[in-house]
Write a protein that holds these residues in place. Structure first.
Motif, short mmCIF file in Angstrom:
data_model
loop_
_atom_site.label_atom_id
_atom_site.label_comp_id
_atom_site.label_asym_id
_atom_site.label_seq_id
_atom_site.Cartn_x
_atom_site.Cartn_y
_atom_site.Cartn_z
N UNK A 293 9.82 -13.71 -39.48
CA UNK A 293 10.55 -13.88 -40.74
C UNK A 293 10.17 -12.77 -41.70
N UNK A 294 10.88 -12.74 -42.83
CA UNK A 294 10.63 -11.73 -43.85
C UNK A 294 11.82 -10.81 -44.00
N UNK A 295 11.65 -9.80 -44.86
CA UNK A 295 12.70 -8.83 -45.14
C UNK A 295 12.24 -7.44 -44.73
N UNK B 7 8.64 -5.86 -34.89
CA UNK B 7 9.66 -6.53 -34.07
C UNK B 7 10.98 -5.79 -34.15
N UNK B 8 11.42 -5.45 -35.37
CA UNK B 8 12.68 -4.72 -35.52
C UNK B 8 12.59 -3.36 -34.85
N UNK B 9 11.47 -2.69 -35.02
CA UNK B 9 11.27 -1.36 -34.42
C UNK B 9 11.41 -1.43 -32.90
N UNK B 10 10.75 -2.40 -32.29
CA UNK B 10 10.79 -2.53 -30.84
C UNK B 10 12.19 -2.89 -30.34
N UNK B 11 12.86 -3.79 -31.05
CA UNK B 11 14.20 -4.21 -30.63
C UNK B 11 15.20 -3.05 -30.75
N UNK B 12 15.09 -2.28 -31.80
CA UNK B 12 15.97 -1.11 -31.94
C UNK B 12 15.69 -0.10 -30.84
N UNK B 13 14.42 0.08 -30.51
CA UNK B 13 14.07 1.00 -29.45
C UNK B 13 14.67 0.61 -28.12
N UNK B 14 14.84 -0.70 -27.89
CA UNK B 14 15.42 -1.18 -26.64
C UNK B 14 16.94 -1.18 -26.64
N UNK C 210 3.05 -0.55 -39.57
CA UNK C 210 2.77 -0.98 -38.20
C UNK C 210 1.96 -2.27 -38.15
N UNK C 211 1.42 -2.69 -39.29
CA UNK C 211 0.68 -3.95 -39.34
C UNK C 211 1.58 -5.14 -39.67
N UNK C 212 2.85 -4.88 -39.96
CA UNK C 212 3.79 -5.95 -40.32
C UNK C 212 4.57 -6.38 -39.10
N UNK C 213 4.44 -7.66 -38.73
CA UNK C 213 5.08 -8.13 -37.52
C UNK C 213 6.60 -8.02 -37.59
N UNK C 214 7.16 -8.26 -38.77
CA UNK C 214 8.62 -8.16 -38.91
C UNK C 214 9.11 -6.75 -38.63
N UNK C 215 8.39 -5.75 -39.16
CA UNK C 215 8.77 -4.35 -38.95
C UNK C 215 8.59 -3.96 -37.49
#
Length: 320
Positions: A120-122, A303-310, A296-301
């Protein structure tokens, strides 16, 4: 640990204390989530009937509840008009708080259903308008439904200042030299081709390129690969149209107004853009997925970073 409701009541109390000129009367009444749900339903519905439908009660119940709440607060929440119930500034502010509480409850329910922690988060994401249209939107459609508690704030920009000024958390950028103070990964190579619409091809003899009506970005992108190619190969060409975005350039080409060098990710089936030749040799660029080191310590960021990479799909790129 505070419950979602307690977290909300704390945030709501803090907002009240921050704006005493608006909420002096509110502090004498202990508002609860049903009160906020009532306000939010009437703001969203605009009429008693629609609010009653959202709350699954009858119209008279909504009418009496609003009257009681306004009396308890000592302030008017809605002004009745021919158009329905118009929220006051106070009601609008409370409705915004109610939406936050609603999102928190939704996230809690999802966590229970999924049996684990909810992302969650923005996250603030920036890219160019053409990358948004051609690459980002298709990717978001693939994975964002899996993260209902994650909120994205999207902005289109053509420079790295957003990340440098901390105005954004993640960026998709076309560049061969990403800033050293950012971290990220290269998602692949982007090529450019001279394109026209089918109608333009039919109406004009495809002779010398310099004789065609050219559409190009204006001075907002002086170092763009297509600008560099044109200066090198067509130095005397007179532009018929200048645009302040590559997506606008593509739209003018699609409308049959001329030709332009466009990125290959905008040339898919059904786009109405016909390549007039091979990719412009020596003028490729790269698509970089970037973030700030502190993000890189923010789970929301992450997660989005990894999903975009895929999921960001460039022509010729094999998905991981």
């Amino acid at each position: 640990m505070l419950s979602p409701g307690a977290h909300y009541r704390l945030a709501f109390t803090q907002s009240i204390l921050a704006m005493p000129h608006m909420f002096n009367a509110v502090t004498h009444y202990r508002m609860d989530y049903p009160d906020l749900s009532l306000i939010l339903a009437l703001v969203r519905g605009g009429t008693l009937a629609r609010a009653a439908g959202l709350l699954r009660v009858d119209v008279s119940t909504v009418f009496r509840a609003v009257r009681r709440l306004e009396a308890a607060l000592g302030q008017t929440l809605f002004e009745k008009s021919r158009a329905g119930y118009l929220p006051t500034t106070l009601a609008t502010t409370l409705a915004e708080q109610a939406e936050r509480a609603e999102q928190a409850l939704d996230a809690a329910r999802i966590g229970v259903e999924q049996g684990g922690e909810v992302i969650s988060g923005t996250v603030r994401l920036t890219c160019t308008d053409s990358v948004l249209q051609g690459l980002l939107l298709p990717a978001l459609g693939q994975f964002m439904p899996d993260y209902p508690a994650l909120t994205l704030e999207l902005s289109t920009s053509n420079d790295f200042a957003n990340l440098s000024r901390r105005d954004a958390d993640v960026a998709l950028r076309l560049t061969t030299t990403p800033p050293e103070h950012l971290v990220g990964r290269c998602l692949g190579t982007v090529s450019y081709r001279i394109c026209a619409s089918a109608r333009y091809v039919q109406q004009h003899a495809m002779g010398e390129l310099a004789d065609l009506a050219w559409i190009a970005p204006d001075d907002f992108l002086p170092d763009h690969p297509t600008v560099a190619w044109r200066r090198q190969h067509l130095p005397g060409v007179v532009l018929s149209y200048r645009c302040n975005s590559m997506l606008s350039v593509a739209e003018l080409v699609r409308a049959g107004l001329g030709v332009a060098a466009l990125p290959d990710y905008l040339l898919g089936d059904g786009q109405g853009l016909l390549p007039l030749g091979p990719a412009l040799a020596g003028h490729d660029t790269a698509l970089w997925l970037l973030t700030r080191p502190d993000c890189r310590a923010l789970r929301s960021v992450v997660t989005l970073f990894d999903e975009l990479g895929r999921h960001v799909s460039l022509p010729g790129r094999t998905q991981t």
